[in-house]
Write an enzyme that holds these catalytic residues in place. Structure first.
Site, PDB file in Angstrom:
ATOM      1  N   CYS A 557       0.815  -1.213   0.000  1.00  0.00           N
ATOM      2  CA  CYS A 557       0.000   0.000   0.000  1.00  0.00           C
ATOM      3  C   CYS A 557       0.849   1.264   0.000  1.00  0.00           C
ATOM      4  CB  CYS A 557      -0.963   0.003   1.180  1.00  0.00           C
ATOM      5  SG  CYS A 557      -0.172  -0.058   2.785  1.00  0.00           S
ATOM      6  N   VAL A 558       2.128   1.164   0.354  1.00  0.00           N
ATOM      7  CA  VAL A 558       3.027   2.316   0.255  1.00  0.00           C
ATOM      8  C   VAL A 558       4.168   2.028  -0.716  1.00  0.00           C
ATOM      9  CG1 VAL A 558       2.495   3.312   2.503  1.00  0.00           C
ATOM     10  CG2 VAL A 558       4.284   1.575   2.341  1.00  0.00           C
TER      11      VAL A 558
END
Length: 593
Positions: A557-558
């Protein structure tokens, strides 16, 4: 006149202005600089209005009539307007006249340079001259004056006012500049100059969008995908990070928890964007939003066998086809409204979701009717059959024994009427509508309009091509290894560290398919923005970790890849390969060559 703290300055300004008119043009710019240095320039003139409004206005009028026609004078005038604490009609009138005269003077210079280019006396236009014009047209006070004079910089006014037939030199400077660009010779130096101009200014010209859709200015959009994309993006709401809607998603029921909150949310809140939090997880930021949009739209498009959408083409098992709503799906219209809202959120957050729309949906987004040619890719067999039917003579078509369906009522016949050469076009149009237009498509459009607005949606899709939409919404799978390497950032590692050098060597030796699979492992998607890796948000990052007993791991997600500080190239490559193999084994290969 009463004594006033600024009276001495005021009298000095009066004396200075009265002494100006014996000067020649060569001295004007020098004197203007002296005036700014000694008396404070525009602020002193505004103070004179506060002391004695009538005489102060007269001083400004006199100074405006004296100002030289140079761009520094425009800055001087703009600063006077910015210092006024209330609207004073005469001053705005003097300013308007001066700025329009200056603009006309600059445009005349532009025409002279253009003529010199045509005669071969000049190789290219002056960028300084172009920048001077842009400084004028982009100043809010200049735009305010244009509004006062009836030439607004906004879409509704342009739709009502025939700008194309108006005196462009005195109202829409951008249009004149665009005409100039189109008339330029195509030498490389000139091409580069105006590629830069369009790069810088295309978004500022968004209000001229209705004109770009007309034949005369369509060439602006034909310059390339990046210009169309930039212009279309002006009709997508901007994320407001201060007031975004917080939604909490349960990964175990990503579809249900997402639909419940997206359907019940207010339109105003959704247009500001969303902030996604997964239950019992700490991840935050754009990467989480991207992960959620990809996953929830995958669920909505596939929907566990309910088939709310169809893939274009006859091979329904092929990956990454364009999609369109399936007529007669039996799903509640709310389902498609939610889909439309989610696709709109993907546009707002600039997320490539791996899905895009077929032409039969694209033309409806544009506000147009679906024609026979529009279904060519969606259902090739139907397209071919209808095309052949339209070419049949009366005898051949009668032998087909084709009748209008029960749903048809029209001025050329009614249900159960046989199709003839006279009404076959009406029949084909009707069955196309039955197949591709209905509550499913209108609900999808309604949901998208909740995010973009109807006008914004129609402009967006009239600007971009179907191929543009592929890269904007679905993304691209053109993995450029050098771009990947150059666009990756590092946390605690340096680009020259051995572990980093070993990593890129290992990745570069993988097959194209395994490189894509590793990208999915790293980011949870194989789809990139149209600009490639450099436009990834958040950017790819490799982070240093110290526990060498662990395998490389990711926080997708990052877009973070954690690589321990392994002692040797052999260990690092072995661990990376095992991590990739495990990912493919548990998740499946998401990419097929």
């Amino acid at each position: 006149m009463e004594e006033h703290p600024g009276l001495g300055e005021y009298q000095g300004v009066r004396f200075f202005v009265s002494s100006l008119f014996d000067t020649d043009d060569e001295q004007k710019s020098k004197l203007l600089n002296q005036f700014n240095a000694i008396y404070g320039g525009p602020s002193s003139l505004v103070n004179s209005v506060k002391i004695d409004e009538k005489e102060g206005i007269e001083l400004i009028r006199a100074l405006f009539s004296w100002l030289p026609f140079v761009i520094e004078s425009a800055r001087f005038v703009f600063e006077i307007l910015e210092n006024l604490d209330h609207f004073i009609s005469p001053i705005y009138g003097y300013a308007t006249n001066f700025l329009f005269d200056l603009t006309k003077d600059k445009l005349d210079d532009l025409e002279i340079e253009l003529d010199e280019m045509g005669e071969g006396k000049r190789a290219y236009l002056s960028r300084t001259l172009l920048d001077d014009l842009l400084l004028l047209v982009k100043n809010p006070n200049f735009q305010c004056m244009i509004i006062v004079n009836g030439f607004e910089f906004n879409v509704p006014s342009l739709l009502e006012f025939d700008v194309v037939e108006s005196d462009r030199e005195n109202n829409i400077v951008y249009l004149h500049l665009l005409e100039v660009i189109e008339r330029l010779p195509k030498e490389e130096v000139t091409k580069d100059l105006f590629e830069d101009f369009l790069d810088d200014e295309i978004e500022s010209m968004a209000s001229l969008c209705p004109l770009f859709l007309e034949e005369e200015f369509r060439w602006v959009l034909d310059r390339g995908c990046k210009y169309r994309t930039k212009l279309a993006d002006c009709f997508v709401p901007r994320v407001n990070h201060d007031t975004t809607l917080n939604i909490e998603i349960d990964r175990r029921d990503i579809l249900g928890s997402s639909m419940e909150q997206i359907v019940s949310a207010s339109i105003d809140d959704l247009r500001k964007g969303v902030w996604v939090i997964y239950v019992d997880e700490e991840g935050r930021g754009h990467g989480v939003i991207r992960d959620w949009l990809i996953k929830v739209l995958e669920k909505m498009v596939e929907s566990d066998g309910r088939q709310p959408f169809e893939k274009s083409g006859e091979d329904k098992e092929a990956d990454h086809k364009r999609i369109f709503p399936r007529r007669g799906s039996g799903l509640d219209p709310t389902y498609y409204i939610c889909c439309g809202r989610l696709f709109g959120l993907a546009l707002i957050h600039r997320v490539q979701i791996g899905h895009t729309f077929d032409n039969v949906m694209y033309v409806q987004f544009r506000g147009q009717n679906v024609k026979l040619e529009d279904i060519k890719d969606a259902v090739p067999s139907k397209y071919q059959a209808y095309k052949e039917m339209l070419s049949m003579d009366e005898k051949t078509i009668s032998r087909q024994n084709v009748y209008f369906p029960d749903s048809f009522e029209g001025d050329t016949g009614s249900a159960d009427d046989q199709v003839t050469s006279e009404n076959v076009e009406k029949y084909v149009s009707h069955v196309i509508d039955m197949s591709f237009v209905g509550i499913e498509t209108s609900s999808l459009i309604e949901g998208l309009d909740d995010i973009l607005t109807r006008q914004g949606r129609e402009y967006f899709f009239q600007i971009v091509t179907l191929q543009d939409l592929d890269s904007i919404l679905r993304g691209i799978q053109d993995v450029n290894f050098e771009d990947w390497k150059e666009s990756t950032t590092y946390e605690l590692y340096e680009e020259t560290d051995l572990q980093i050098l070993w990593f890129w060597k290992w990745l570069g030796n993988l097959s194209a398919e395994d490189q894509i699979n590793f990208l999915i492992f790293w980011t949870s998607t194989s789809w990139l923005p149209s600009g490639g890796f450099k436009d990834m948000d958040p950017p790819l990052v490799i982070r240093k970790t110290t526990d060498t007993s662990r395998f490389p791991s990711v926080q997708a997600c990052v877009c973070a890849l954690d690589i321990p500080v392994y002692d040797s190239e052999e260990i690092l490559c072995s661990k990376l390969q095992m991590a990739l193999d495990n990912h493919i084994r548990t998740s499946g290969s998401f990419f097929r060559l």
